[in-house]
Design a protein around this motif. Structure first.
Motif, mmCIF file in Angstrom:
data_model
loop_
_atom_site.group_PDB
_atom_site.id
_atom_site.type_symbol
_atom_site.label_atom_id
_atom_site.label_comp_id
_atom_site.label_asym_id
_atom_site.label_seq_id
_atom_site.Cartn_x
_atom_site.Cartn_y
_atom_site.Cartn_z
ATOM 1 N N MET A 39 9.324 -2.204 -3.570
ATOM 2 C CA MET A 39 7.980 -1.929 -4.077
ATOM 3 C C MET A 39 7.754 -0.432 -4.280
ATOM 4 S SD MET A 39 7.955 -5.092 -3.076
ATOM 5 C CE MET A 39 7.865 -5.237 -1.296
ATOM 6 N N HIS A 40 8.333 0.368 -3.386
ATOM 7 C CA HIS A 40 8.216 1.828 -3.517
ATOM 8 C C HIS A 40 8.852 2.289 -4.825
ATOM 9 C CE1 HIS A 40 7.402 5.774 -1.868
ATOM 10 N NE2 HIS A 40 8.644 6.150 -2.092
ATOM 11 N N LEU A 41 10.002 1.710 -5.167
ATOM 12 C CA LEU A 41 10.674 2.021 -6.434
ATOM 13 C C LEU A 41 9.809 1.618 -7.615
ATOM 14 C CD1 LEU A 41 13.122 2.751 -8.232
ATOM 15 C CD2 LEU A 41 14.003 0.443 -7.779
ATOM 16 N N TRP A 42 9.212 0.423 -7.561
ATOM 17 C CA TRP A 42 8.390 -0.053 -8.673
ATOM 18 C C TRP A 42 7.175 0.836 -8.899
ATOM 19 C CZ3 TRP A 42 8.339 -5.951 -7.057
ATOM 20 C CH2 TRP A 42 9.610 -6.480 -7.307
ATOM 21 N N VAL A 43 6.499 1.202 -7.796
ATOM 22 C CA VAL A 43 5.316 2.062 -7.920
ATOM 23 C C VAL A 43 5.709 3.432 -8.469
ATOM 24 C CG1 VAL A 43 3.525 3.295 -6.622
ATOM 25 C CG2 VAL A 43 3.970 0.877 -6.152
ATOM 26 N N THR A 85 0.856 -1.188 0.000
ATOM 27 C CA THR A 85 0.000 0.000 0.000
ATOM 28 C C THR A 85 0.890 1.235 0.000
ATOM 29 O OG1 THR A 85 -1.648 -1.193 1.313
ATOM 30 C CG2 THR A 85 -1.870 1.205 1.188
ATOM 31 N N PRO A 86 0.994 1.932 -1.138
ATOM 32 C CA PRO A 86 1.911 3.079 -1.221
ATOM 33 C C PRO A 86 1.668 4.121 -0.139
ATOM 34 C CG PRO A 86 1.086 2.495 -3.393
ATOM 35 C CD PRO A 86 0.302 1.683 -2.411
ATOM 36 N N GLU A 87 0.397 4.323 0.231
ATOM 37 C CA GLU A 87 0.073 5.352 1.219
ATOM 38 C C GLU A 87 0.692 5.037 2.586
ATOM 39 O OE1 GLU A 87 -2.584 5.339 -2.134
ATOM 40 O OE2 GLU A 87 -2.074 3.745 -0.710
ATOM 41 N N GLY A 88 0.978 3.772 2.830
ATOM 42 C CA GLY A 88 1.556 3.385 4.110
ATOM 43 C C GLY A 88 3.051 3.588 4.189
ATOM 44 N N GLY A 89 3.683 3.901 3.052
ATOM 45 C CA GLY A 89 5.125 4.137 3.021
ATOM 46 C C GLY A 89 5.914 2.843 2.966
ATOM 47 N N PRO A 90 7.136 2.912 2.529
ATOM 48 C CA PRO A 90 7.935 1.703 2.361
ATOM 49 C C PRO A 90 8.300 1.006 3.659
ATOM 50 C CG PRO A 90 9.273 3.659 1.982
ATOM 51 C CD PRO A 90 7.863 4.115 2.094
ATOM 52 N N GLY A 91 8.320 1.743 4.780
ATOM 53 C CA GLY A 91 8.759 1.165 6.039
ATOM 54 C C GLY A 91 7.880 0.041 6.545
ATOM 55 N N GLN A 92 6.656 -0.084 6.047
ATOM 56 C CA GLN A 92 5.737 -1.125 6.507
ATOM 57 C C GLN A 92 6.267 -2.526 6.213
ATOM 58 O OE1 GLN A 92 2.084 -1.339 3.888
ATOM 59 N NE2 GLN A 92 3.101 0.384 2.871
ATOM 60 N N LEU A 93 7.184 -2.626 5.249
ATOM 61 C CA LEU A 93 7.775 -3.916 4.898
ATOM 62 C C LEU A 93 9.269 -3.935 5.190
ATOM 63 C CD1 LEU A 93 5.916 -4.569 1.503
ATOM 64 C CD2 LEU A 93 5.406 -5.564 3.738
ATOM 65 N N GLY A 94 9.706 -3.096 6.102
ATOM 66 C CA GLY A 94 11.136 -2.995 6.339
ATOM 67 C C GLY A 94 11.819 -2.400 5.116
ATOM 68 N N HIS A 95 13.119 -2.584 5.024
ATOM 69 C CA HIS A 95 13.830 -1.992 3.896
ATOM 70 C C HIS A 95 13.428 -2.633 2.573
ATOM 71 C CE1 HIS A 95 16.342 -5.577 4.397
ATOM 72 N NE2 HIS A 95 16.781 -5.358 3.166
ATOM 73 N N ILE A 96 12.838 -3.840 2.606
ATOM 74 C CA ILE A 96 12.367 -4.492 1.377
ATOM 75 C C ILE A 96 11.243 -3.680 0.739
ATOM 76 C CG2 ILE A 96 11.380 -6.607 0.415
ATOM 77 C CD1 ILE A 96 14.281 -6.829 1.406
#
Length: 214
Positions: free
Chosen positions: A155-159, A140-151
């Motif tokens: 996904m943030h890069l892909w979006v 979920t982009p709105e939740g920010g990348p930190g929701q999945l740790g550094h991984i």
């Protein structure tokens, strides 16, 4: 897809008939040696390989003025023209092309009819939308990348890449639909090649294989 095949076929097609050094000169004039694998050795190898494959017709003419073996000039064949347009259409419509392939295709986009170019770019947008949707099933982009740790940064890069690619492509479509540029069947196209013998301000200097191609 390798950009070198599209670039070399397109350069030969633009001239109608061209020798290897002339093709290299054009690609360096476009800066392709900076943003693709279009280095002298790769260009000359591609010319020879595509001649063997029947995509180009090779014809030996008189020895160059610099001496050495006869110069070889190339013309695109019917099979080469078919391959060129196949590569061009694939590069424009596929959402995940490498930057050098997409850049090469944009350089030749006006070889297509305007309406077809728009439709191919719209296919690219649909591909980007589908890719983004598949990513956001798990992220979920709105939740920010930190929701999945550094991984999550992956996904943030892909979006971000999907959104940027979509914005750029829609902007290009808007400009084309607004009448920008001269496309196939509309009149005299933009000339982006050097005349034979014209000095190239962006040339990278001599290469060992040049004399065989002059």
């Amino acid at each position: 897809m390798s950009a070198i095949r599209l670039l070399v076929l397109g350069a030969v097609k633009m001239h109608g008939r061209a020798h290897g050094y002339q093709v290299r000169n054009d690609l360096e004039y476009w800066g392709a040696h900076e943003w693709s694998n279009a280095k002298p050795g790769s260009i000359y190898h591609a010319l020879k390989q595509m001649a063997k494959q029947g995509l180009l017709a090779a014809d030996e003419i008189a020895p160059s003025t610099a001496g050495g073996p006869p110069r070889v000039e190339y013309e695109i064949t019917d099979a080469g023209r078919e391959e060129y347009f196949r590569l061009l259409r694939e590069a424009l419509s596929t959402y995940d092309q490498q930057m050098d392939v997409l850049s090469s295709a944009i350089g030749f986009i006006v070889d297509l009819p305007r309406a077809e170019a728009v439709e191919l770019l719209r296919a690219r947008v649909r591909g980007l939308d589908a890719w983004r949707a598949s990513v956001t099933e798990y992220y979920t982009p709105e939740g920010g990348p930190g929701q999945l740790g550094h991984i999550g940064e992956i996904m943030h890069l892909w979006v971000h890449s999907a959104d940027a690619g979509r914005e750029w492509t829609l902007g290009l479509i808007e400009r084309i639909e607004g009448g920008a540029y001269v496309f196939a069947g509309e009149g005299e196209p933009f000339v982006g090649v050097l005349a034979d013998g014209q000095e190239n301000p962006y040339a990278t200097g001599p290469h060992p294989a040049d004399e065989k191609m002059r």
